[in-house]
Structure formats: structure tokens, C-alpha cells
Write a protein that holds these residues in place. Sequence first.
Motif, PDB file in Angstrom:
ATOM      1  N   ASP A 128       1.093  -1.419   0.135  1.00  0.00           N
ATOM      2  CA  ASP A 128      -0.239  -0.365  -0.006  1.00  0.00           C
ATOM      3  C   ASP A 128       0.970   1.471   0.302  1.00  0.00           C
ATOM      4  O   ASP A 128       0.401   2.290   0.635  1.00  0.00           O
ATOM      5  CB  ASP A 128      -0.706  -0.103   1.269  1.00  0.00           C
ATOM      6  CG  ASP A 128      -0.669   0.118   2.781  1.00  0.00           C
ATOM      7  OD1 ASP A 128       0.930  -0.168   3.092  1.00  0.00           O
ATOM      8  OD2 ASP A 128      -1.187  -0.318   4.183  1.00  0.00           O
TER       9      ASP A 128
ATOM     10  N   HIS B  85       1.973   3.358  -2.235  1.00  0.00           N
ATOM     11  CA  HIS B  85       1.535   4.504  -2.617  1.00  0.00           C
ATOM     12  C   HIS B  85       0.213   5.415  -1.971  1.00  0.00           C
ATOM     13  O   HIS B  85       0.544   6.468  -1.836  1.00  0.00           O
ATOM     14  CB  HIS B  85       0.546   4.106  -4.551  1.00  0.00           C
ATOM     15  CG  HIS B  85       1.730   3.589  -5.883  1.00  0.00           C
ATOM     16  ND1 HIS B  85       2.258   4.403  -5.937  1.00  0.00           N
ATOM     17  CD2 HIS B  85       1.765   2.341  -5.851  1.00  0.00           C
ATOM     18  CE1 HIS B  85       3.166   3.594  -7.152  1.00  0.00           C
ATOM     19  NE2 HIS B  85       2.600   2.222  -6.930  1.00  0.00           N
ATOM     20  N   GLU B  86      -1.019   4.000  -1.816  1.00  0.00           N
ATOM     21  CA  GLU B  86      -1.527   4.627  -0.838  1.00  0.00           C
ATOM     22  C   GLU B  86      -1.028   5.486   0.045  1.00  0.00           C
ATOM     23  O   GLU B  86      -1.269   7.133   0.418  1.00  0.00           O
ATOM     24  CB  GLU B  86      -2.749   4.160  -0.385  1.00  0.00           C
ATOM     25  CG  GLU B  86      -3.958   3.706  -1.208  1.00  0.00           C
ATOM     26  CD  GLU B  86      -3.036   2.501  -1.864  1.00  0.00           C
ATOM     27  OE1 GLU B  86      -1.626   1.871  -1.516  1.00  0.00           O
ATOM     28  OE2 GLU B  86      -3.670   1.121  -2.578  1.00  0.00           O
ATOM     29  N   ARG B  87       0.344   5.051   1.001  1.00  0.00           N
ATOM     30  CA  ARG B  87       0.284   6.107   2.230  1.00  0.00           C
ATOM     31  C   ARG B  87       1.473   7.031   1.812  1.00  0.00           C
ATOM     32  O   ARG B  87       1.649   7.717   2.586  1.00  0.00           O
ATOM     33  CB  ARG B  87       1.788   4.565   2.494  1.00  0.00           C
ATOM     34  CG  ARG B  87       0.378   3.837   3.507  1.00  0.00           C
ATOM     35  CD  ARG B  87       1.098   2.832   4.623  1.00  0.00           C
ATOM     36  NE  ARG B  87       2.233   2.961   4.961  1.00  0.00           N
ATOM     37  CZ  ARG B  87       3.408   1.558   4.826  1.00  0.00           C
ATOM     38  NH1 ARG B  87       3.055   0.653   4.476  1.00  0.00           N
ATOM     39  NH2 ARG B  87       4.451   2.211   5.418  1.00  0.00           N
TER      40      ARG B  87
ATOM     41  N   SER C 122      -0.843   9.333  -3.129  1.00  0.00           N
ATOM     42  CA  SER C 122      -1.500   9.100  -4.299  1.00  0.00           C
ATOM     43  C   SER C 122      -2.613   8.515  -4.214  1.00  0.00           C
ATOM     44  O   SER C 122      -3.851   7.832  -3.314  1.00  0.00           O
ATOM     45  CB  SER C 122      -0.445   7.769  -5.572  1.00  0.00           C
ATOM     46  OG  SER C 122      -0.108   8.515  -5.746  1.00  0.00           O
ATOM     47  N   SER C 123      -4.094   9.663  -4.862  1.00  0.00           N
ATOM     48  CA  SER C 123      -5.409   9.430  -4.425  1.00  0.00           C
ATOM     49  C   SER C 123      -5.720   8.558  -5.051  1.00  0.00           C
ATOM     50  O   SER C 123      -7.001   8.101  -5.131  1.00  0.00           O
ATOM     51  CB  SER C 123      -6.200  10.925  -5.068  1.00  0.00           C
ATOM     52  OG  SER C 123      -5.302  12.208  -3.902  1.00  0.00           O
TER      53      SER C 123
END
Length: 235
Positions: free
Chosen positions: A92, A94-96, A99-100
Motif C-alpha cells: 500500500d 502508493h496510498e501511504r 496518491s489518490s
Amino acid sequence: MSRKTIVVLTGAGISAESGISTFRDNNGLWRNYRFEEVASPEAWKRDPGLVLEFYNMRRKKVFEAEPNEGHKALVRLEKAYNVQIITQNVDDLHERAGSSHVIHLHGEIKKARSTVDPSLIYKLNHWELKLGDKCEKGSQLRPHIVWFGEPVPEFPKAINIARKADIFIIVGTSLNVYPAAGLIHYVPTAAPKYYVDPAPQSTSTVCGLEIIAKTAGRGLPPLVDRLLSVADPQT
Ligand code: NAD
């Protein structure tokens, strides 16, 4: 004027500088099993405890890892573009990084899924998933991962997104695992395409592809600066 859309396909290489091994690094190294032998429905049937142990080790690494300069650079693109990330990664990061819009083609390691009802998906707050951990319907939980030989439910969505790309970026993938590797063929021919990877694969059939033979952490920040400098103003 509406913003341009940048679609980014990422693979294991973007997380390498965060300390998460790539697929090829894993090959043959994990207790003498090849990746495919522990990441398949057959393996789950044969020895679910072994499969859980394999993913527990990987999940532990993901809990310990932090996003790197490559993940962070992609977040900056959102200042001027619609950015859609399509990742083959199950981490995860990218999310952390912030990135939306992230689609996980191959599932998410920090989630578990019921083995009787695939709509029952649970977020894991800890690295360990054990035999005996059950869903609310009483069946064993499995990793929320697309295993070798299983369908890729997010792929139709990914195709639609790739078709709308004004710019396409590929990062850190050997372009060996299908169907993800075929996504580039849905991108409009006229869209500029970039491939950031220190050991890029042969992509001679793709026209208009600029290869940046660097790691994600070194290659992405200058590419993002370049794309931001040519973005349409006021968007
Ligand atoms: P792969 O291992 O086949 O290829 C990795 C690519 O990354 C190679 O081309 C390599 O040259 C490149 N690379 C290595 N270091 C890099 C760096 N610092 N920056 C940029 N690129 C770098 O991986 P793949 O193509 O993603 O396919 C493997 C499959 O394994 C995927 O389906 C994925 O789901 C899974 N996987 C995921 C993770 C993760 O979630 N982080 C890790 C390992 C494997």
C-alpha cells in the motif's frame, strides 16, 4: 481546459528502494519454493499453512516499509494532472505516499478475504493471518491476493483507464506477468510513453516509448518535474 490524464503502471521495482523484494529477487529464494508454487489456488489446497506463512513474511515487510522518492514523485503529478495509478503491487505504498487513485490488479496484502464469500473483505491491522482466523460466516480467511491462474477482476477497469491516457508511464516492471503486461496496447498510439526501470525489457513493439534506465527513486523525480513544467497552466 480540462486536465490531462496520466496513467501509471507500476510493478515490484517501484517498491524495491523501500526494501520490498521484487518478484525476480524472490524467485527460488523463499524456503526453496518458487513464487508460483506458493501463490496459487493449488498451493492453498495443498498446504494453506505454508501459503499463510509466505504471505505473513511478505506482509511483515510491507508493514515495516515506507514509501520512497519514486512513490512520492507520482503524488506531485496530481498538482497538474488527473493521475491514475494501476499497480501490480500488493503493498500500500502508493496510498501511504498520498496518491489518490490506485487500482490494485493483483490484490492487497493488508486485506484478507472469506473463502466462502468473496465479497467479505477485511482490513488487517497486523502482519499475521493464521489458520483458524475466520470470516463472519465461519470460513477460513485467505490473503486478498490474485493468485497465479485466478481471474484479474480489476482488469476491465484498468483497460478503460488505459484507453483514456494522454500520457502513460511504466515503472519497475519486467512486463512478464499477463494480463498486466498487455495494458500498454490499449493506450492511444499518440500518447507519449515513458518506461522507468534500471533493467528495462525489450519493448520494440511499442512506438513512442522513451526509456529511462534508472531506478524509480532516481528516474521518477526528474520525469515528474519535466511533466509538471509542460502541464497546461491554470489546470
Ligand atoms: P518483476 O520482479 O518481474 O520485475 C521487477 C522489475 O523492477 C524489473 O524489471 C527490475 O529491473 C525493476 N527494478 C528493480 N529495482 C528497481 C528500482 N529500484 N526501480 C525501478 N525498477 C526496478 O516484477 P513485476 O513485473 O511487478 O511482476 C511481478 C509480480 O509479483 C507482480 O504481479 C506483483 O504482484 C508481484 N510482486 C509484488 C510486490 C509488491 O507488492 N511490492 C513485490 C514482489 C512481487
